[in-house]
Design a protein around this motif. Structure first.
Motif, mmCIF file in Angstrom:
data_model
loop_
_atom_site.group_PDB
_atom_site.id
_atom_site.type_symbol
_atom_site.label_atom_id
_atom_site.label_comp_id
_atom_site.label_asym_id
_atom_site.label_seq_id
_atom_site.Cartn_x
_atom_site.Cartn_y
_atom_site.Cartn_z
ATOM 1 N N ASP A 35 0.827 -1.199 0.000
ATOM 2 C CA ASP A 35 0.000 0.000 0.000
ATOM 3 C C ASP A 35 0.870 1.261 0.000
ATOM 4 O O ASP A 35 0.624 2.200 -0.764
ATOM 5 C CB ASP A 35 -0.931 -0.020 1.214
ATOM 6 N N CYS A 63 -13.327 0.406 4.709
ATOM 7 C CA CYS A 63 -12.490 1.227 3.827
ATOM 8 C C CYS A 63 -13.183 2.544 3.478
ATOM 9 O O CYS A 63 -12.514 3.571 3.343
ATOM 10 C CB CYS A 63 -12.109 0.446 2.575
ATOM 11 N N TRP A 146 -7.493 -4.749 -0.347
ATOM 12 C CA TRP A 146 -7.941 -4.387 1.012
ATOM 13 C C TRP A 146 -9.451 -4.573 1.140
ATOM 14 O O TRP A 146 -9.944 -5.076 2.157
ATOM 15 C CB TRP A 146 -7.584 -2.942 1.325
#
Length: 166
Positions: A35, A63, A146
């Motif tokens: 990331d 998220c 993610w």
């Protein structure tokens, strides 16, 4: 008669199905590193818009919470964050470069046809040089990963503070 109404209680928060990061710490550490390098060279506001958009498409509540808060902390407006869910009808809120990034995000996130259309890729390539486009594609791929961790484990939203994972 009371002048104060009792607040209506919210639905209870569901616990996560699995705290995957605790059980696969090396994978989690690798994701954090991936990331960080995928985010390099991208404007922070654009990066957060892309992450919010992919998270909307993937229905990843955690998220959405995290990247909306990070976007606000990076100076993004509430109005532009709200409009992301309907960006195609709200084009006037975004630059042509941002629109190309959002379109590419949608195409990469939803691979139902098995590919990213040439016209979508070419539009993005007009607004991003090859290095920046490579970073953008990486950032989109990473947020999708993610999202898959968050959605599959039902990671709860609402507990993130901007910059918490930096």
């Amino acid at each position: 008669m009371s002048t104060h109404e009792e607040p209506v209680p919210y639905a209870p928060e569901e616990p996560a199905r699995l705290r995957w990061a605790q059980h696969a710490p090396e994978v989690y550490k690798a994701m954090i590193q991936l990331d960080a390098v995928a985010n390099q060279g991208l404007d922070p506001r654009l990066r957060e818009l892309v992450k919010i958009r992919a998270s909307q498409v993937n229905h990843c509540a955690r998220c959405l919470d995290m990247h909306s808060k990070d976007a606000l902390a990076a100076g993004e407006s509430v109005e532009r964050i709200i409009q992301l869910g309907a960006w195609e009808e709200s084009r006037h809120f975004y630059t042509e470069k941002e629109l190309a990034a959002l379109e590419l995000t949608d195409a990469i996130t939803v691979l139902t046809d098995g590919f990213v259309p040439d016209e979508v890729y070419e539009r993005a390539a007009k607004h991003f040089d090859e290095a920046e486009l490579s970073q953008l594609i990486a950032a989109i791929a990473v947020i999708n990963a993610w999202n898959r961790f968050g959605v599959s484990t039902r990671s709860p939203a609402g507990h993130y503070h901007p910059g918490q994972h930096k």
